[in-house]
Design a protein around this motif. Structure first.
Motif, mmCIF file in Angstrom:
data_model
loop_
_atom_site.group_PDB
_atom_site.id
_atom_site.type_symbol
_atom_site.label_atom_id
_atom_site.label_comp_id
_atom_site.label_asym_id
_atom_site.label_seq_id
_atom_site.Cartn_x
_atom_site.Cartn_y
_atom_site.Cartn_z
ATOM 1 N N ASP A 17 0.829 -1.211 0.000
ATOM 2 C CA ASP A 17 0.000 0.000 0.000
ATOM 3 C C ASP A 17 0.861 1.257 0.000
ATOM 4 N N ARG A 21 2.583 1.765 -3.452
ATOM 5 C CA ARG A 21 1.690 2.290 -4.487
ATOM 6 C C ARG A 21 1.442 3.784 -4.290
ATOM 7 N N ARG A 22 1.213 4.172 -3.036
ATOM 8 C CA ARG A 22 0.903 5.570 -2.746
ATOM 9 C C ARG A 22 2.099 6.474 -3.056
#
Length: 218
Positions: A196, A199-200
């Protein structure tokens, strides 16, 4: 007798724009060096730097002269807050207020100072200040090589451990400057982080790629 300079907000008594007249500015810029005793108060030195920057923003003081002043005085400056402020303003002036020829001439001087001070300054807080300024000054070699060496673990900053956000800031700078190895560093960093987080941060970092197609995508 006429004083050497007049500054209406000595002591930080008010909130507003307090600019120096040309004669006062001439004296102040000649004596802002931290080793100069003409302006002994560190508070007043900080406020005068702020006043000079406001004069730059209002087109009353040449941004190239502000940058030359910063190059002259930052080597002897040991106040972390003032150093961070002057560096931030200098980066803005380099990228927004001067032309490409002046920027190409001055960026390597700031970058060399950043690389040297982040490794060798005796004050660990100042090492951090100079390191945080490096991404905005790494447009050219060898500063960009220093960025890549930091990411690869070949270059260390004594007493400073790179945070996740620090590493992504360095990668974002490489992408913004179009470095041919930027994408490889981004992919390697994605493997280091949680899915996560990766990706951010990757989405944010790729926004710095300065192409029309990328801007349309975002």
């Amino acid at each position: 007798a006429c004083p050497d300079y007049v500054f209406a907000n000595a002591g930080d008594q008010a909130y507003g724009l307090f600019l120096l007249d040309p004669r006062s500015r001439e004296f102040v810029t000649a004596h802002l060096n931290p080793k100069d005793t003409a302006i002994p108060s560190s508070l007043e030195q900080s406020m005068l730097w702020g006043s000079l920057w406001q004069s730059v923003r209002l087109a009353e003081y040449n941004p190239a002269e502000y940058l030359q002043l910063a190059l002259r005085d930052l080597p002897g400056e040991h106040n972390e807050l003032l150093t961070a402020s002057v560096l931030s303003h200098s980066e803005w002036a380099l990228h927004h207020y001067v032309g490409p020829q002046t920027r190409r001439a001055l960026v390597p001087k700031f970058a060399a100072m950043a690389v040297q001070r982040m490794q060798h300054d005796p004050n660990p807080d100042l090492r951090v200040v100079w390191f945080r300024a490096l991404p905005g000054l790494a447009e050219q070699q060898p500063a960009r090589d220093a960025v890549k060496s930091l990411l690869a673990g070949k270059l260390q900053i004594p007493g400073v451990k790179l945070r996740v956000t620090d590493r992504w800031n360095l990668i974002t700078a490489l992408l913004a400057y179009g470095d041919p190895q930027a994408e490889a560093f981004l992919k390697a960093e994605q493997k280091r982080d949680t899915p996560d987080e990766a990706r951010r941060f990757a989405y944010i970092a790729r926004a710095a790629v300065p192409t029309a197609a990328n801007k349309r995508y975002y």
